[in-house]
Design a protein around this motif. Structure first.
Motif, PDB file in Angstrom:
ATOM      1  N   GLN A 172     104.028  36.702  94.423  1.00 55.58           N
ATOM      2  CA  GLN A 172     103.779  35.959  93.310  1.00 55.58           C
ATOM      3  C   GLN A 172     102.604  35.277  93.107  1.00 55.58           C
ATOM      4  OE1 GLN A 172     106.739  34.438  91.026  1.00 55.58           O
ATOM      5  NE2 GLN A 172     107.053  36.449  91.370  1.00 55.58           N
ATOM      6  N   LEU A 173     101.880  34.901  94.280  1.00 55.02           N
ATOM      7  CA  LEU A 173     100.681  34.040  94.115  1.00 55.02           C
ATOM      8  C   LEU A 173      99.667  35.029  93.635  1.00 55.02           C
ATOM      9  CD1 LEU A 173      99.663  31.259  94.366  1.00 55.02           C
ATOM     10  CD2 LEU A 173      99.097  31.613  96.776  1.00 55.02           C
ATOM     11  N   ARG A 174      99.770  36.081  94.296  1.00 57.98           N
ATOM     12  CA  ARG A 174      98.681  37.332  93.787  1.00 57.98           C
ATOM     13  C   ARG A 174      98.871  37.880  92.494  1.00 57.98           C
ATOM     14  NH1 ARG A 174      99.685  41.622  96.405  1.00 57.98           N
ATOM     15  NH2 ARG A 174     100.960  41.216  97.963  1.00 57.98           N
ATOM     16  N   ARG A 175     100.015  37.787  92.009  1.00 61.52           N
ATOM     17  CA  ARG A 175     100.615  38.227  90.477  1.00 61.52           C
ATOM     18  C   ARG A 175      99.747  37.247  89.513  1.00 61.52           C
ATOM     19  NH1 ARG A 175     106.325  37.833  87.757  1.00 61.52           N
ATOM     20  NH2 ARG A 175     105.561  37.997  85.670  1.00 61.52           N
ATOM     21  N   TRP A 176     100.080  35.976  89.715  1.00 62.22           N
ATOM     22  CA  TRP A 176      99.583  34.927  88.922  1.00 62.22           C
ATOM     23  C   TRP A 176      98.028  34.889  89.022  1.00 62.22           C
ATOM     24  CZ3 TRP A 176     102.193  33.978  84.787  1.00 62.22           C
ATOM     25  CH2 TRP A 176     103.525  34.152  84.803  1.00 62.22           C
ATOM     26  N   GLY A 177      97.475  35.029  90.064  1.00 58.13           N
ATOM     27  CA  GLY A 177      96.121  35.192  90.158  1.00 58.13           C
ATOM     28  C   GLY A 177      95.496  36.248  89.334  1.00 58.13           C
ATOM     29  N   LYS A 178      96.140  37.642  89.391  1.00 60.14           N
ATOM     30  CA  LYS A 178      95.768  38.498  88.384  1.00 60.14           C
ATOM     31  C   LYS A 178      95.807  38.115  87.009  1.00 60.14           C
ATOM     32  CE  LYS A 178      96.734  42.077  91.798  1.00 60.14           C
ATOM     33  NZ  LYS A 178      97.638  43.472  92.147  1.00 60.14           N
ATOM     34  N   GLN A 179      96.931  37.409  86.890  1.00 57.05           N
ATOM     35  CA  GLN A 179      97.178  37.025  85.320  1.00 57.05           C
ATOM     36  C   GLN A 179      95.927  36.165  85.117  1.00 57.05           C
ATOM     37  OE1 GLN A 179      99.721  39.011  83.836  1.00 57.05           O
ATOM     38  NE2 GLN A 179     100.394  37.215  83.028  1.00 57.05           N
ATOM     39  N   LEU A 180      95.503  35.369  85.758  1.00 57.30           N
ATOM     40  CA  LEU A 180      94.452  34.374  85.486  1.00 57.30           C
ATOM     41  C   LEU A 180      93.131  35.129  85.346  1.00 57.30           C
ATOM     42  CD1 LEU A 180      93.047  31.622  85.392  1.00 57.30           C
ATOM     43  CD2 LEU A 180      92.811  31.465  87.923  1.00 57.30           C
ATOM     44  N   ALA A 181      92.909  35.879  85.997  1.00 57.33           N
ATOM     45  CA  ALA A 181      91.595  36.720  85.952  1.00 57.33           C
ATOM     46  C   ALA A 181      91.668  37.581  84.667  1.00 57.33           C
ATOM     47  CB  ALA A 181      91.601  37.793  87.200  1.00 57.33           C
ATOM     48  N   ALA A 182      92.872  38.015  84.129  1.00 57.15           N
ATOM     49  CA  ALA A 182      92.878  38.698  82.849  1.00 57.15           C
ATOM     50  C   ALA A 182      92.749  37.920  81.665  1.00 57.15           C
ATOM     51  CB  ALA A 182      94.237  39.555  82.896  1.00 57.15           C
ATOM     52  N   SER A 183      92.686  36.553  81.820  1.00 55.77           N
ATOM     53  CA  SER A 183      92.651  35.764  80.593  1.00 55.77           C
ATOM     54  C   SER A 183      91.335  34.714  80.718  1.00 55.77           C
ATOM     55  CB  SER A 183      94.026  34.925  80.482  1.00 55.77           C
ATOM     56  OG  SER A 183      94.412  34.078  81.593  1.00 55.77           O
ATOM     57  N   ARG A 184      90.653  35.064  81.645  1.00 56.30           N
ATOM     58  CA  ARG A 184      89.579  34.283  82.051  1.00 56.30           C
ATOM     59  C   ARG A 184      88.452  34.282  80.828  1.00 56.30           C
ATOM     60  NH1 ARG A 184      88.003  31.090  86.596  1.00 56.30           N
ATOM     61  NH2 ARG A 184      89.338  31.820  88.310  1.00 56.30           N
TER      62      ARG A 184
END
Length: 347
Positions: A172-184
């Motif tokens: 879960q933590l990795r998934r939302w980290g990737k989501q953050l990277a995609a919308s920086r």
């Protein structure tokens, strides 16, 4: 197509009442007694929800968003499966009636369930109309329903393979980290600090349960003389995993943002609303689970919402949002980050 009674009624985008009735007449003969009409139920976030009626009875249809190009049959099947599994348990869900994966009917897979009367309270103002005593009863009922959900034995209801509980929090933590990277699209003070701190303090999960994934007041229908929860809705994020993620999200949505006139609201300011501490204590007492690490789960909920809001803000800066209020989403993100850091630090 016309009939002796005149043209067939048109439906909202994404729903063809005539084709739907034809399919229901074939799959569930006798269910529908006349021409169907339909309306979109506002408030959904991703999947679309419609109320349909033949003038005598009402049902609800769920389908993926318009123009969705990814394979969507799995999403509808997954939602339908969890509702069908939980129907008949102590968890209140609408009765599932039919799953259709033939895209020729409505242009996408969909399912039909019973219509349940009730109100989804979305804001503190709406909840305040109940008065303090009824508000308290409704919110405590939300906790009790969550306890009932987490008490369901997944194997006993056919959901033993509904997810991968091992390593759930890390994924879960990795998934939302990737989501953050995609919308920086800008610098966000504290967001990487919060993500890193969550990763370093990852708790040991209790035994896995069915988790809702978005459990909050406006995803349930409240009604009846005792303001009971008539149905839990929006199961699109459900899986097998750590039950305390549901509790952390509920605590976050029951906390005071410290903002007025915010496009993202919690219900905490409604008179009579139980405090987050009381919700945690009630859940612990009724579930028997150790909630000593709930601060981590609540901080994770703040982080997840910060990422979601930043994604909306990012799409707004690209001109990809439709409607009002999106111009103010960006200013909320630092508030959610700060709440997450404070929650984690203060425990």
């Amino acid at each position: 197509m016309t009939s002796a009674q005149g043209p067939a009624p048109a439906g909202p985008r994404g729903l063809d009442p005539e084709r739907l009735r034809g399919h229901l007449d074939r799959a569930r003969p006798g269910l529908v007694a006349g021409p169907l009409t339909g309306r979109l139920i506002e408030g959904g976030r991703s999947n679309l929800t419609y109320e349909v009626s033949d003038g005598h009875s009402r049902w609800v249809v769920r389908r993926p968003p318009l123009g969705h190009v990814l394979a969507t049959a799995h999403d509808m099947r997954r939602e339908y499966r969890v509702i069908a599994a939980l129907h008949g348990t102590a968890v209140p869900v609408p009765e599932p009636l039919l799953l259709c994966e033939d895209e020729a009917v409505l242009g996408a897979p969909f399912y039909v369930m019973e219509f349940v009367d009730g109100v989804p309270f979305r804001t503190a103002g709406q909840l305040a109309a109940l008065g303090p005593e009824r508000t308290r009863r409704a919110v405590l009922g939300l906790v009790d329903t969550l306890v009932e959900l987490h008490a369901v034995n997944p194997d006993a209801v056919g959901l033993g393979d509904f997810g991968r509980p091992e390593g759930f929090l890390d994924r879960q933590l990795r998934r939302w980290g990737k989501q953050l990277a995609a919308s920086r699209g800008r610098e966000l003070a504290g967001i990487d600090e919060l993500h890193g701190a969550l990763g370093r303090a990852l708790p040991d999960s209790p035994a896995p349960t069915v988790v809702h994934g978005d459990f909050r007041l406006d995803n349930v229908l409240i009604g009846g003389p005792d303001d009971t929860i008539r149905a839990v809705l929006d199961w699109e994020m459900s899986t097998l995993g750590d039950p305390l993620t549901d509790l952390g999200l509920l605590v976050m949505y029951s906390s005071d943002l410290g903002l007025t006139d915010s496009p993202v609201s919690t219900t905490s300011s409604a008179p009579g609303h139980p405090s987050p501490a009381e919700l945690i204590e009630r859940y612990a007492a009724r579930s028997g689970r150790d909630t000593s690490q709930v601060a981590w789960y609540t901080a994770f909920a703040w982080f997840k919402l910060a990422v979601i809001l930043e994604g909306i803000h990012y799409r707004f800066t690209l001109g990809q949002t439709v409607g009002a209020g999106f111009d103010r989403i960006g200013e909320l993100v630092p508030v959610f980050i700060e709440h997450g850091l404070t929650t984690l630090q203060e425990g």
